[in-house]
Scaffold this motif. Structure first.
Motif, PDB file in Angstrom:
ATOM      1  N   SER A  47      18.143 -46.834  -9.807  1.00 50.61           N
ATOM      2  CA  SER A  47      18.338 -47.089 -11.236  1.00 50.61           C
ATOM      3  C   SER A  47      17.039 -46.976 -12.032  1.00 50.61           C
ATOM      4  O   SER A  47      17.060 -46.905 -13.252  1.00 50.61           O
ATOM      5  CB  SER A  47      18.957 -48.469 -11.456  1.00 50.61           C
ATOM      6  OG  SER A  47      18.055 -49.485 -11.037  1.00 50.61           O
ATOM      7  N   ILE A  48      15.897 -46.957 -11.342  1.00 55.35           N
ATOM      8  CA  ILE A  48      14.608 -46.840 -12.024  1.00 55.35           C
ATOM      9  C   ILE A  48      14.402 -45.371 -12.416  1.00 55.35           C
ATOM     10  O   ILE A  48      14.473 -44.492 -11.568  1.00 55.35           O
ATOM     11  CB  ILE A  48      13.440 -47.283 -11.105  1.00 55.35           C
ATOM     12  CG1 ILE A  48      13.645 -48.702 -10.606  1.00 55.35           C
ATOM     13  CG2 ILE A  48      12.095 -47.111 -11.790  1.00 55.35           C
ATOM     14  CD1 ILE A  48      13.357 -49.787 -11.577  1.00 55.35           C
ATOM     15  N   PRO A  49      14.166 -45.097 -13.687  1.00 54.51           N
ATOM     16  CA  PRO A  49      13.920 -43.708 -14.087  1.00 54.51           C
ATOM     17  C   PRO A  49      12.565 -43.245 -13.549  1.00 54.51           C
ATOM     18  O   PRO A  49      11.526 -43.682 -14.029  1.00 54.51           O
ATOM     19  CB  PRO A  49      13.940 -43.750 -15.618  1.00 54.51           C
ATOM     20  CG  PRO A  49      13.876 -45.183 -16.003  1.00 54.51           C
ATOM     21  CD  PRO A  49      14.152 -46.023 -14.802  1.00 54.51           C
ATOM     22  N   TYR A  50      12.588 -42.423 -12.536  1.00 54.76           N
ATOM     23  CA  TYR A  50      11.367 -41.985 -11.871  1.00 54.76           C
ATOM     24  C   TYR A  50      11.528 -40.526 -11.486  1.00 54.76           C
ATOM     25  O   TYR A  50      12.553 -39.912 -11.753  1.00 54.76           O
ATOM     26  CB  TYR A  50      11.116 -42.876 -10.633  1.00 54.76           C
ATOM     27  CG  TYR A  50       9.662 -42.987 -10.227  1.00 54.76           C
ATOM     28  CD1 TYR A  50       8.725 -43.558 -11.071  1.00 54.76           C
ATOM     29  CD2 TYR A  50       9.229 -42.531  -8.993  1.00 54.76           C
ATOM     30  CE1 TYR A  50       7.400 -43.682 -10.699  1.00 54.76           C
ATOM     31  CE2 TYR A  50       7.901 -42.654  -8.607  1.00 54.76           C
ATOM     32  CZ  TYR A  50       6.993 -43.234  -9.472  1.00 54.76           C
ATOM     33  OH  TYR A  50       5.671 -43.352  -9.096  1.00 54.76           O
ATOM     34  N   PHE A  51      10.556 -39.975 -10.848  1.00 50.77           N
ATOM     35  CA  PHE A  51      10.568 -38.565 -10.502  1.00 50.77           C
ATOM     36  C   PHE A  51      11.535 -38.261  -9.366  1.00 50.77           C
ATOM     37  O   PHE A  51      11.667 -39.038  -8.433  1.00 50.77           O
ATOM     38  CB  PHE A  51       9.155 -38.118 -10.101  1.00 50.77           C
ATOM     39  CG  PHE A  51       8.167 -38.232 -11.212  1.00 50.77           C
ATOM     40  CD1 PHE A  51       8.043 -37.229 -12.152  1.00 50.77           C
ATOM     41  CD2 PHE A  51       7.375 -39.354 -11.336  1.00 50.77           C
ATOM     42  CE1 PHE A  51       7.152 -37.336 -13.197  1.00 50.77           C
ATOM     43  CE2 PHE A  51       6.475 -39.477 -12.376  1.00 50.77           C
ATOM     44  CZ  PHE A  51       6.364 -38.467 -13.310  1.00 50.77           C
ATOM     45  N   GLU A  52      12.180 -37.108  -9.475  1.00 52.02           N
ATOM     46  CA  GLU A  52      13.001 -36.589  -8.388  1.00 52.02           C
ATOM     47  C   GLU A  52      12.142 -35.618  -7.582  1.00 52.02           C
ATOM     48  O   GLU A  52      11.435 -34.795  -8.163  1.00 52.02           O
ATOM     49  CB  GLU A  52      14.232 -35.852  -8.933  1.00 52.02           C
ATOM     50  CG  GLU A  52      15.219 -36.764  -9.624  1.00 52.02           C
ATOM     51  CD  GLU A  52      15.787 -37.822  -8.702  1.00 52.02           C
ATOM     52  OE1 GLU A  52      16.092 -37.498  -7.541  1.00 52.02           O
ATOM     53  OE2 GLU A  52      15.921 -38.979  -9.143  1.00 52.02           O
TER      54      GLU A  52
END
Length: 155
Positions: A47-52
């Motif tokens: 749920s944490i907006p981070y890098f893919e």
């Protein structure tokens, strides 16, 4: 523009320099691997907006990170300098100011995300600050073999 991701990269460079006593981080590969490790070993939840990240030529790679680096270069938040061994990245004076302002601004809206991202990056930097880029790459390839180059068809 994803301010949390910009904050994460600026914060990673800042903390890496503070922890190592250096003024720069060597190469994009270092940025990719350290951010990858902060996501995987920092236990950042989905749920944490981070890098893919995906498997690529040199292991875990984020196209988003490339875009963020370009944005930060365009706005003079970081500088990229050519050396004999590749490129180095440094925070500019504006970069130092922006990382503080972003932290303050993002804490108003996303305090939990900022706290978790900082913790994951801090933990990663403390663990890997004395590793060479080769040591980090070897570690990532061995431990996270699904991201190692031989598992990716580069054609």
């Amino acid at each position: 523009m994803d301010l949390l991701k910009i904050f994460a990269v600026l914060y990673l460079i800042k903390r890496y320099c503070e922890e190592t006593g250096k003024s720069e981080i060597k190469g994009k590969t270092s940025l990719h691997k350290l951010l990858f490790l902060s996501k995987i070993e920092g236990w950042l939840e989905e749920s944490i907006p981070y890098f893919e990240f995906r498997p690529y030529y040199y292991g875990p790679y984020s196209f988003e990170l490339e875009d963020i680096i370009d944005i930060m270069l365009f706005y003079d938040l970081i500088v990229k300098e050519k050396t004999d061994y590749g490129y180095i990245y440094k925070l500019t004076d504006d970069g130092h100011k922006v990382v503080k302002k972003l932290e303050k601004h993002l804490n108003l809206e996303n305090e939990y995300y900022v706290k978790v991202i900082k913790k994951a990056i801090d933990m990663t930097i403390k663990r890997y600050k004395n590793f060479s880029i080769k040591d980090i790459m070897d570690y990532v390839y061995e431990k996270y073999s699904d991201f190692a180059p031989e598992y990716y068809d580069c054609d």
